[in-house]
Scaffold this active site. Sequence first.
Site, mmCIF file in Angstrom:
data_model
loop_
_atom_site.group_PDB
_atom_site.id
_atom_site.type_symbol
_atom_site.label_atom_id
_atom_site.label_comp_id
_atom_site.label_asym_id
_atom_site.label_seq_id
_atom_site.Cartn_x
_atom_site.Cartn_y
_atom_site.Cartn_z
ATOM 1 N N GLU A 7 10.930 2.283 -32.017
ATOM 2 C CA GLU A 7 12.762 1.486 -31.475
ATOM 3 C C GLU A 7 12.990 3.042 -32.798
ATOM 4 O OE1 GLU A 7 13.093 -2.569 -31.424
ATOM 5 O OE2 GLU A 7 14.873 -2.701 -32.987
ATOM 6 N N HIS A 67 -12.557 20.607 -56.574
ATOM 7 C CA HIS A 67 -12.789 20.085 -55.330
ATOM 8 C C HIS A 67 -13.415 20.517 -54.450
ATOM 9 C CE1 HIS A 67 -10.082 16.954 -57.338
ATOM 10 N NE2 HIS A 67 -9.450 17.799 -57.671
ATOM 11 N N SER A 99 9.202 -9.229 -27.856
ATOM 12 C CA SER A 99 10.085 -8.326 -28.183
ATOM 13 C C SER A 99 11.908 -8.398 -27.529
ATOM 14 C CB SER A 99 9.883 -6.658 -28.581
ATOM 15 O OG SER A 99 11.057 -6.128 -28.127
ATOM 16 N N LYS A 110 3.416 -5.315 -32.160
ATOM 17 C CA LYS A 110 4.645 -5.179 -32.210
ATOM 18 C C LYS A 110 5.604 -4.316 -33.590
ATOM 19 C CE LYS A 110 9.012 -7.018 -31.306
ATOM 20 N NZ LYS A 110 9.548 -6.913 -32.468
ATOM 21 N N HIS A 125 6.057 -1.072 -32.548
ATOM 22 C CA HIS A 125 7.470 -1.183 -31.177
ATOM 23 C C HIS A 125 7.893 -0.810 -32.226
ATOM 24 C CE1 HIS A 125 10.309 -3.433 -29.610
ATOM 25 N NE2 HIS A 125 9.916 -2.601 -28.285
ATOM 26 N N ASN A 126 8.285 -1.412 -33.185
ATOM 27 C CA ASN A 126 9.790 -1.273 -33.968
ATOM 28 C C ASN A 126 9.409 -0.602 -34.545
ATOM 29 O OD1 ASN A 126 9.653 -4.411 -32.376
ATOM 30 N ND2 ASN A 126 10.478 -5.056 -35.009
ATOM 31 N N GLY A 172 14.950 -18.901 -31.169
ATOM 32 C CA GLY A 172 14.083 -19.818 -30.937
ATOM 33 C C GLY A 172 14.172 -20.765 -29.507
ATOM 34 N N LEU A 197 14.853 -23.443 -34.031
ATOM 35 C CA LEU A 197 15.766 -23.266 -32.679
ATOM 36 C C LEU A 197 16.927 -22.248 -33.208
ATOM 37 C CD1 LEU A 197 15.152 -27.704 -31.692
ATOM 38 C CD2 LEU A 197 13.765 -24.803 -30.538
ATOM 39 N N ALA A 217 9.734 -15.213 -40.073
ATOM 40 C CA ALA A 217 8.340 -14.454 -40.884
ATOM 41 C C ALA A 217 8.658 -14.690 -42.725
ATOM 42 C CB ALA A 217 8.634 -12.860 -40.657
HETATM 43 C C1 6PG Z 1 12.972 -6.866 -30.644
HETATM 44 C C2 6PG Z 1 13.829 -5.786 -32.071
HETATM 45 C C3 6PG Z 1 13.467 -7.287 -33.181
HETATM 46 C C4 6PG Z 1 14.807 -7.044 -33.727
HETATM 47 C C5 6PG Z 1 13.988 -5.718 -34.905
HETATM 48 C C6 6PG Z 1 15.206 -5.572 -35.659
HETATM 49 O O1 6PG Z 1 11.413 -5.919 -30.465
HETATM 50 O O2 6PG Z 1 12.965 -7.779 -30.443
HETATM 51 O O3 6PG Z 1 13.569 -4.792 -32.640
HETATM 52 O O4 6PG Z 1 12.759 -7.319 -33.372
HETATM 53 O O5 6PG Z 1 15.898 -7.064 -33.897
HETATM 54 O O6 6PG Z 1 13.284 -6.656 -36.157
HETATM 55 O O7 6PG Z 1 14.545 -4.579 -36.721
HETATM 56 P P1 6PG Z 1 15.841 -3.951 -37.962
HETATM 57 O O8 6PG Z 1 16.998 -5.193 -38.125
HETATM 58 O O9 6PG Z 1 14.881 -4.013 -39.100
HETATM 59 O O10 6PG Z 1 16.140 -3.045 -36.937
#
Ligand code: 6PG
Length: 476
Positions: free
Chosen positions: A189, A452, A128, A182, A185-186, A14, A10, A76
């Site tokens: 990001e 090769h 996310s 995910k 996704h990051n 959480g 939590l 994690a």
């Molecule tokens: C999300 C974010 C989240 C987190 C990242 C930040 O999707 O909500 O990506 O998962 O803020 O893990 O990653 P860094 O600390 O590696 O920039």
Amino acid sequence: RLAQIGVTGLAVMGSNIARNLAHHGHTVALHNRSIGKTDALIAEHGSEGDFIRTETMEEFVAALEKPRRVLIMVKAGDATDGVIEDLANLMEPGDIIIDGGNSLYTDTIRREAAMAARGLNFVGAGISGGEEGALNGPSIMPGGPAESYESVGPLLESISAHVDGVPCCTHIGPDGSGHFVKMVHNGIEYADMQLIGEAYDLMRNVLGMPVTEIADVFRDWNTGVLDSYLIEITAEVLSQVDAATGRPLVDVIVDAAGQKGTGRWTVKSALDLGIPTTGIAEAVFARALSSSTAQRKSAQGLVAGTSTDFTPEDKAAFVEDIRKALYASKVVAYSQGFDQIKAGSEEYGWNVQPGKLATIWRGGCIIRAKFLDRIREAYDENPELPALLLAPYFRDAVETSVESWRRVIITATAAGVPVPAFASSLSYYDALRAERLPAALTQGLRDYFGAHTYLRVDKPGSFHTLWSGDRSEVEA
Ligand code: 6PG
């Protein structure tokens, strides 16, 4: 009464997810390693919904209706393994464990197999949207057995963000697929943020624009094709003035970017899969370079810096060039990310649907953007798209940006402003569309020093030149 779902762990994410579940009418059992966080949540937010306070794991599991559903929201790694083990020892066949943390997908594959062997269903769910998303509607990417989605899907969909009435949550595929997407996704990001950073740096250090004016440019860009959460909050961060010094906040923040690891995982996986995810890789390396504080200090002043000689005459035109370079590079980064998802899906037999993924990334998540509607349409039109970059809409977008893109990189390079993600994205695009690549020479060199062998453009078979002999060619 029994709870429809339990949340263990939590901390902010959480407790916000637990509140979100309660806001949607679900009875939520609460558990945390130390009772303090549970009590704090109930004291501050107990009136928002129906919570069941539990102290021990036994009490927690006993508070759940069957099949039991538990959402784990702990750090994690080892902490997650510990909680899974504690839960599994108390649960019964058919019960469902959902891991909502940023777990490494290979851990999820391992955990899913271990739980399946004990008759338990394990759902690795990427979530996310940060703290705000967790509370008001995140994007949720659950993997795991299809049967468990029937049980947890409606619950997760109810708390996810919605765009045009469509939930930003869908079953991604078996075992580690949810955490894999995910992770990518990051990675995207990271690329998005690096590209935004480079655009900002160009306005700041090539055009010499004040921070407030740059904030206005981002605000304006957010009304067009770049409309996205990250562009929107860029304007906000750049508008923030530091109360203590009266300077723009961005000028008092140490310029060393942190990372928790998901970007790095994406690049490691891209290397293993053999997918050139260059935009994400450049973003990860740029963060690493920014944090090489001692080395940067030693290099400062040694290399020629930015020169005003390279300032473009037409400021507005150059800002527009930057916008187009940002857009084109962003298309490349997404195209590469989707390539990686396709390759991961093939490697592990997940059958991830890129169109469905684009649909659930339209809202709730950090990379949410108008542009994801276009990605969804591109995959709806052609689910077998060889690359996102080659879908007519994106091909046109990049083609009409390419001159601006080149100008931006030429100017940045001349002015000594680093644009690793802009530049490598353009090189990727140029390499992808090239008729011939110097890889032919690489093959020749490999054949020279290591026999090769190489293929020929004009006939089938593998060949080797007798480099240390008479240099005739033999079939290998
Ligand atoms: C999300 C974010 C989240 C987190 C990242 C930040 O999707 O909500 O990506 O998962 O803020 O893990 O990653 P860094 O600390 O590696 O920039």
